[in-house]
Design a protein around this motif. Structure first.
Motif, PDB file in Angstrom:
ATOM      1  N   PHE A 164       0.798  -1.229   0.000  1.00  0.00           N
ATOM      2  CA  PHE A 164       0.000   0.000   0.000  1.00  0.00           C
ATOM      3  C   PHE A 164       0.833   1.282   0.000  1.00  0.00           C
ATOM      4  CE2 PHE A 164      -2.535  -3.270   2.187  1.00  0.00           C
ATOM      5  CZ  PHE A 164      -3.605  -3.333   1.310  1.00  0.00           C
ATOM      6  N   SER A 165       2.158   1.155   0.013  1.00  0.00           N
ATOM      7  CA  SER A 165       3.046   2.324   0.065  1.00  0.00           C
ATOM      8  C   SER A 165       2.728   3.214   1.265  1.00  0.00           C
ATOM      9  CB  SER A 165       2.948   3.134  -1.242  1.00  0.00           C
ATOM     10  OG  SER A 165       3.328   2.353  -2.349  1.00  0.00           O
ATOM     11  N   VAL A 166       2.379   2.595   2.387  1.00  0.00           N
ATOM     12  CA  VAL A 166       2.071   3.304   3.621  1.00  0.00           C
ATOM     13  C   VAL A 166       3.129   2.951   4.668  1.00  0.00           C
ATOM     14  CG1 VAL A 166       0.403   3.597   5.496  1.00  0.00           C
ATOM     15  CG2 VAL A 166      -0.409   3.346   3.144  1.00  0.00           C
ATOM     16  N   ASP A 167       3.725   3.977   5.264  1.00  0.00           N
ATOM     17  CA  ASP A 167       4.754   3.781   6.278  1.00  0.00           C
ATOM     18  C   ASP A 167       4.102   3.694   7.658  1.00  0.00           C
ATOM     19  OD1 ASP A 167       6.965   3.704   7.888  1.00  0.00           O
ATOM     20  OD2 ASP A 167       7.649   5.749   7.445  1.00  0.00           O
ATOM     21  N   VAL A 168       4.148   2.513   8.269  1.00  0.00           N
ATOM     22  CA  VAL A 168       3.533   2.322   9.585  1.00  0.00           C
ATOM     23  C   VAL A 168       4.590   2.102  10.668  1.00  0.00           C
ATOM     24  CG1 VAL A 168       1.420   1.368   8.576  1.00  0.00           C
ATOM     25  CG2 VAL A 168       3.285  -0.180   9.221  1.00  0.00           C
ATOM     26  N   SER A 169       5.829   2.391  10.358  1.00  0.00           N
ATOM     27  CA  SER A 169       6.918   2.078  11.291  1.00  0.00           C
ATOM     28  C   SER A 169       6.787   2.790  12.630  1.00  0.00           C
ATOM     29  CB  SER A 169       8.267   2.420  10.648  1.00  0.00           C
ATOM     30  OG  SER A 169       8.332   3.781  10.278  1.00  0.00           O
ATOM     31  N   SER A 170       6.168   3.972  12.645  1.00  0.00           N
ATOM     32  CA  SER A 170       6.050   4.716  13.903  1.00  0.00           C
ATOM     33  C   SER A 170       5.196   3.991  14.933  1.00  0.00           C
ATOM     34  CB  SER A 170       5.465   6.109  13.638  1.00  0.00           C
ATOM     35  OG  SER A 170       4.165   6.019  13.083  1.00  0.00           O
ATOM     36  N   TYR A 171       4.267   3.161  14.492  1.00  0.00           N
ATOM     37  CA  TYR A 171       3.409   2.422  15.424  1.00  0.00           C
ATOM     38  C   TYR A 171       4.176   1.315  16.147  1.00  0.00           C
ATOM     39  CZ  TYR A 171      -0.470   4.705  13.038  1.00  0.00           C
ATOM     40  OH  TYR A 171      -1.329   5.638  12.508  1.00  0.00           O
TER      41      TYR A 171
END
Length: 307
Positions: A41-48
């Motif tokens: 999805f080209s979504v960066d979720v690393s902060s979670y």
């Protein structure tokens, strides 16, 4: 980095019962989840997942509800905006669970839909000559509702419950309760809005479906998207927890595409994710699509009556 399994100081409680009668079932790799969201999805979720090697899956021994931990993994408004922007099919107009639920609506009734989006279900129930009101935080949804003659309010269910006690003949929510960490209070507030004898309807992903059961890393079924892993058993528990009567619990039939997906996952588990399983799937999936195998589809709907 922090590994939840060895954090002996934490006390984990069920988001449904509020009790600590839970067991650690398994763990998933945080890095794999981050990689999948980026790839698909080209979504960066690393902060979670900051500071985490793994995320935990617990099961409440009282309700059988499975859930992800820590609860801080839940996505915020920006995450859903990013996901909807790149995944154009995220908000579908009419769903199988809508069709199952609308059968319980009668003329003249007042209906509350929580998390109604653009109000497609509320628009449809006009054909039943029922009055629908929706709750949604998306300002675009509220504005769109006005253009369609649908009342959509930017308000939490908690606030709404204090203002509209026992007002509605039906309270419903579709593909929402898998996102809510504070689900116990959320359900209490929902039922506060419901008249005695009224209908409470919930549609959620069916985690007994093989497309989820055989694929624990299914991207849209892991945080930050989903936090709770419902099935027919955990939904049925709500009747005992909240003094409800079960009217119906239905599992969506599996379509040809779902059967093909489940078959591929089964082959991967049985033969390994390799050229043999891939070739077998290509050569035989036409038959599987036509057979009554992998019958459980992706959604389960529970309909209750308030005692």
């Amino acid at each position: 980095m922090k590994n939840n399994l060895f954090d002996s100081k934490m006390t984990v409680v069920s988001p449904l019962t509020g009790k600590d009668n839970v067991v650690l079932e398994s763990q998933l790799s945080a890095s794999q989840i981050i990689e999948q969201y980026q790839k698909e999805f080209s979504v960066d979720v690393s902060s979670y997942f900051k500071g985490l090697d793994n995320i935990d899956i617990y099961q409440c021994q009282t309700s059988q509800l499975r859930f992800y931990y820590p609860f801080s993994l839940a996505g915020d408004g920006q995450f859903y905006a990013d996901l909807a922007r790149v995944y154009k099919g995220y908000y579908s107009l009419w769903k199988w669970e809508h069709e199952k639920t609308i059968q319980h609506i009668k003329e003249g009734q007042k209906i509350l839909e929580i998390g109604c989006g653009n109000g497609y279900f509320l628009q449809k129930i006009k054909e039943k000559k029922a009055e629908g009101i929706g709750l949604d935080f998306n300002p675009e949804a509220v504005a769109y509702g006005k253009t369609q003659g649908i009342q959509i309010i930017d308000q939490t269910i908690g606030v709404h419950a204090t203002l509209h006690k026992e007002k509605y003949d039906m309270v419903c929510a579709f593909q929402l309760f898998e996102h809510v960490n504070e689900v116990g209070q959320f359900i209490k507030d929902s039922l506060t809005c419901l008249k005695k004898g009224g209908v409470f309807a919930i549609g959620v992903p069916n985690n007994d479906s093989p497309i989820f059961a055989l694929d624990p890393y299914h991207t849209l079924n892991v945080p930050p998207h989903h936090m709770l892993l419902w099935d027919a058993r955990s939904l049925a528990y709500l009747a005992t927890q909240y003094d409800l009567s079960i009217v119906d619990i239905s599992i969506q039939p599996s379509g040809a595409i779902n059967r093909s997906m489940a078959y591929r996952l089964w082959l991967n588990k049985t033969l390994g994710n390799n050229i043999l399983s891939s070739t077998t799937h290509i050569l035989t999936r036409w038959l599987v699509k036509r057979l009554p195998v992998f019958p459980q589809g992706a959604t389960v709907v529970a309909v209750f009556r308030k005692n």
